[in-house]
Design a protein around this motif. Structure first.
Motif, PDB file in Angstrom:
ATOM      1  N   VAL B 105       0.839  -1.195   0.000  1.00  0.00           N
ATOM      2  CA  VAL B 105       0.000   0.000   0.000  1.00  0.00           C
ATOM      3  C   VAL B 105       0.874   1.245   0.000  1.00  0.00           C
ATOM      4  CG1 VAL B 105      -1.925   1.152   1.126  1.00  0.00           C
ATOM      5  CG2 VAL B 105      -1.714  -1.311   1.285  1.00  0.00           C
ATOM      6  N   PHE B 109       0.950   4.069  -2.765  1.00  0.00           N
ATOM      7  CA  PHE B 109       0.786   5.484  -2.419  1.00  0.00           C
ATOM      8  C   PHE B 109       1.873   6.325  -3.087  1.00  0.00           C
ATOM      9  CE2 PHE B 109       2.171   8.963   0.320  1.00  0.00           C
ATOM     10  CZ  PHE B 109       1.057   9.769   0.208  1.00  0.00           C
ATOM     11  N   ILE B 112       0.967   7.119  -6.488  1.00  0.00           N
ATOM     12  CA  ILE B 112      -0.071   8.152  -6.624  1.00  0.00           C
ATOM     13  C   ILE B 112       0.595   9.518  -6.697  1.00  0.00           C
ATOM     14  CG2 ILE B 112      -2.044   9.260  -5.488  1.00  0.00           C
ATOM     15  CD1 ILE B 112      -2.653   6.610  -4.180  1.00  0.00           C
ATOM     16  N   ALA B 147       3.799   1.389 -12.298  1.00  0.00           N
ATOM     17  CA  ALA B 147       3.763   1.100 -10.869  1.00  0.00           C
ATOM     18  C   ALA B 147       3.964  -0.396 -10.605  1.00  0.00           C
ATOM     19  CB  ALA B 147       2.442   1.572 -10.270  1.00  0.00           C
ATOM     20  N   ALA B 211      -2.892 -10.810  -7.463  1.00  0.00           N
ATOM     21  CA  ALA B 211      -3.370 -10.535  -6.114  1.00  0.00           C
ATOM     22  C   ALA B 211      -3.252  -9.062  -5.754  1.00  0.00           C
ATOM     23  CB  ALA B 211      -2.593 -11.381  -5.101  1.00  0.00           C
ATOM     24  N   PHE B 213      -4.674  -6.363  -5.616  1.00  0.00           N
ATOM     25  CA  PHE B 213      -5.985  -5.726  -5.615  1.00  0.00           C
ATOM     26  C   PHE B 213      -5.890  -4.212  -5.411  1.00  0.00           C
ATOM     27  CE2 PHE B 213      -9.539  -4.304  -3.013  1.00  0.00           C
ATOM     28  CZ  PHE B 213     -10.590  -4.579  -3.857  1.00  0.00           C
ATOM     29  N   VAL B 214      -5.105  -3.797  -4.395  1.00  0.00           N
ATOM     30  CA  VAL B 214      -5.052  -2.383  -4.031  1.00  0.00           C
ATOM     31  C   VAL B 214      -4.453  -1.540  -5.159  1.00  0.00           C
ATOM     32  CG1 VAL B 214      -3.983  -0.730  -2.468  1.00  0.00           C
ATOM     33  CG2 VAL B 214      -4.994  -2.793  -1.563  1.00  0.00           C
ATOM     34  N   ALA B 217      -6.805  -1.273  -8.094  1.00  0.00           N
ATOM     35  CA  ALA B 217      -7.988  -0.457  -7.814  1.00  0.00           C
ATOM     36  C   ALA B 217      -7.625   1.027  -7.755  1.00  0.00           C
ATOM     37  CB  ALA B 217      -8.634  -0.902  -6.501  1.00  0.00           C
ATOM     38  N   VAL B 218      -6.494   1.334  -7.085  1.00  0.00           N
ATOM     39  CA  VAL B 218      -6.143   2.737  -6.859  1.00  0.00           C
ATOM     40  C   VAL B 218      -5.551   3.382  -8.112  1.00  0.00           C
ATOM     41  CG1 VAL B 218      -4.637   4.283  -5.569  1.00  0.00           C
ATOM     42  CG2 VAL B 218      -5.833   2.447  -4.388  1.00  0.00           C
ATOM     43  N   PRO B 228      -9.130  -9.376 -10.042  1.00  0.00           N
ATOM     44  CA  PRO B 228      -9.303  -9.303  -8.587  1.00  0.00           C
ATOM     45  C   PRO B 228     -10.444  -8.381  -8.157  1.00  0.00           C
ATOM     46  CG  PRO B 228      -6.985  -9.223  -9.132  1.00  0.00           C
ATOM     47  CD  PRO B 228      -7.720  -9.158 -10.425  1.00  0.00           C
ATOM     48  N   ILE B 231     -13.821 -10.057  -8.717  1.00  0.00           N
ATOM     49  CA  ILE B 231     -14.158 -11.021  -7.666  1.00  0.00           C
ATOM     50  C   ILE B 231     -14.689 -10.272  -6.446  1.00  0.00           C
ATOM     51  CG2 ILE B 231     -13.232 -12.722  -6.033  1.00  0.00           C
ATOM     52  CD1 ILE B 231     -11.177 -13.485  -8.131  1.00  0.00           C
ATOM     53  N   TYR B 232     -13.980  -9.212  -6.069  1.00  0.00           N
ATOM     54  CA  TYR B 232     -14.381  -8.476  -4.878  1.00  0.00           C
ATOM     55  C   TYR B 232     -15.760  -7.836  -5.062  1.00  0.00           C
ATOM     56  CZ  TYR B 232     -14.297  -5.498  -0.829  1.00  0.00           C
ATOM     57  OH  TYR B 232     -14.620  -4.921   0.349  1.00  0.00           O
TER      58      TYR B 232
END
Lengths: 276, 275
Positions: B105, B109, B112, B147, B211, B213-214, B217-218, B228, B231-232
């Motif tokens: 994470v 960040f 970002i 990233a 895997a 996911f974060v 998504a971000v 992923p 699925i969520y």
């Protein structure tokens, strides 16, 4: 017959200096690409501004102050506490399951190890997101609701193999006659375990504990399904902060986590260095 | 002393069977349950939907792009390690371990900040006159690949370094004495020996992509959806667990197929130099 210089030109269509430039130039640039984001995250956390403008607008500790304020950042403190608790318990659980398995496997025939080992290591390569969902479905069947304990169990299953792998690398290098000698000299089974086998395994166990702790602290894909609303974990809380508001406190959290990683890495190197 | 160590292995074996193999078996079983009874409905519905199909293709594409970009940056770093002295080698390992052990994470960040409208890339382009106004690489595929490449890079560097540190210098010296130039040594000696490490790295990178996911998504944002997140969404928003299971099985299968393929290649003696 070709002259030797002509031959050389055919053998090496690209000049040697280009190779040096490629390895040292491009290699160093790649290394910078790898590390720069970490440096940027740390420097960002000291910004005096309200936004994620980079380079930061002035220097201040205001985001660290906001992060350590027990009132303003209460939710974050609880999330951090939950994550530390889960990671600590996951290390404990991994110890209980993986260390005996390591000792047992070291005494078994190679063919038997070859059959059982892939089964123990499978959680490391299969997508943990799929596992998180599978665990949620089964837990729901049996009547367990998502909770802190369910999350711990999930982490032990997924990260326990890391402990097993780290410890078994060390176990392979241990001479089995050492334990035999201890038994022959009249030591009990338990004394041999406590005074001979475990101390010899210690570097591997420490390395494993370190890996399990770091991975558990960072995990999203398992906690996403197994943690309930009350047990928010740190990475999910940070994710929420990023998605909701791009709160600059996330920069301060990043700074704290990077410092923690650095300290743990330096300590681990100190502790594990003599064994290499 | 006991003749066999098997009793010691039983607890972990039971844990693995009861809490890992069984849930996965249940997941697979669940994926066949539909409103019209047992069958391939979920799979047919998932693969029949044009949007889902695109997501599946995009996820495979993202995995491939990450594998290619990490290889392009990872191999030069591994070669830099090979040509370095003892201290420089330690530094390279240290610089690889820091990002690898830093939370996902946190690394997301950092990206970002880097990719944003007020970030260093945009500012540099504007300052150099390459762009007229500030721009963002967030919610773009390019930004996400940049990233993911940085985040997964250590996974490919470490297996390569592990292999290179075991290769004696005499191997390349022999090639050098025989008159081979550096490029020829790279192609005929170093790369074949690095191949098992590359295969191991590719599996790790692909597993990590499936895997992350974060990060997806971000950085990918709402416009770029990957498996992923799908699925969520099925679990968290639509509460369609059988459907989520079917998608998860597809994800498992794709990883499994890659794993088997890579293992078969690495057992192929003529393709892989034995380090």
């Amino acid at each position: 017959m070709r002259s030797s210089s002509e031959n050389r030109a055919l053998e090496n269509p690209l000049p040697a200096w280009l190779y040096k430039a490629f390895v040292f130039g491009f290699g160093s640039l790649s290394l910078i690409y790898l590390v720069a984001p970490i440096v940027i995250a740390i420097t960002m956390s000291f910004t005096a501004g309200q936004t994620l403008k980079y380079p930061p607008e002035g220097f201040s500790l205001r985001w660290y102050e906001a992060l350590f304020d027990p009132v303003a950042s209460g939710t974050e403190h609880i999330a951090a506490f939950n994550s530390l608790k889960i990671a600590g318990l996951a290390v404990l659980g991994s110890l209980l399951f993986a260390v005996p398995a390591t000792i047992g496997m070291a005494r078994m025939k190679r063919s038997a190890v070859g059959t059982i080992e892939p089964l123990l290591l499978a959680p490391l390569v299969l997508p943990s997101l799929a596992y998180g969902l599978a665990a949620l479905i089964v837990a729901n069947f049996v009547g367990f609701q998502p909770s802190l304990w369910l999350t711990v169990a999930g982490h032990v299953v997924v990260f326990g193999p890391l402990m097993y792998r780290a410890a078994s690398v060390v176990a392979q290098g241990i001479n089995p006659s050492l334990a035999e000698a201890s038994i022959v000299m009249g030591a009990t089974w338990f004394t041999t375990l406590r005074r001979v086998t475990l101390p010899l395994l210690l570097p591997g166990i420490l390395a494993g504990a370190f890996l399990v702790f770091i991975q558990s602290l960072d995990n999203v894909s398992v906690s996403l399904f197994l943690a309930d609303a009350r047990t928010t974990v740190l990475p999910l809380r940070m994710f929420a902060l990023i998605e909701e508001s791009l709160d600059v406190r996330v920069a301060a959290m990043s700074g704290v986590l990077i410092c923690l990683t650095l300290i743990v890495l330096l300590v681990a190197r100190r502790v594990l260095a003599p064994s290499r | 002393m006991k003749a066999s160590g098997f009793p010691y292995v039983i607890p972990m074996l039971l844990l693995s069977v009861a809490f890992f193999a069984t849930p996965l078996a249940v997941l697979i079983g669940f994926s066949f349950i539909g409103p019209e009874g047992v069958g391939f409905h979920n799979y047919a519905r998932f693969l029949g939907d044009a949007f889902n199909y695109r997501v599946l293709i995009n996820t495979a594409k993202l995995g491939l792009q990450t594998i290619v970009s990490t290889t392009l940056l990872g191999v030069p770093i591994a070669l830099l390690y090979w040509h370095s002295g003892k201290t420089a080698r330690q530094v390279i390992i240290f610089l690889t371990l820091i990002p690898m052990l830093t939370s996902n994470v946190v690394r997301t960040f950092a990206w970002i900040v880097i990719l944003g409208r007020q970030g260093p890339i945009s500012e540099t382009f504007v300052a150099l006159g390459l762009a007229e106004r500030p721009f963002t690489l967030m919610s773009t595929e390019l930004g996400l690949v940049m990233a993911m490449c940085q985040i997964d890079l250590p996974l490919i560097i470490l297996p390569l370094i592990a292999i290179l540190s075991r290769i004696p210098v005499t191997y390349t010296e022999a090639a050098q004495v025989s008159g081979a130039g550096p490029w020829r040594i790279l192609v005929t000696v170093l790369l074949p020996m690095m191949l098992p490490g590359l295969l191991a790295g590719w599996i790790l990178v692909f597993a990590s992509t499936s895997a992350s996911f974060v990060t997806q998504a971000v950085i990918g944002g709402a416009r770029n959806i990957y498996v992923p997140q799908l699925i969520y969404r099925e679990v968290g928003t639509l509460f369609d667990w059988p459907m989520a299971s079917a998608i998860a099985v597809v994800l498992l299968l794709s990883t499994g197929i890659l794993l088997v393929a890579m293992t078969m290649i690495s057992r192929h003696r003529r393709l892989v130099g034995h380090a």
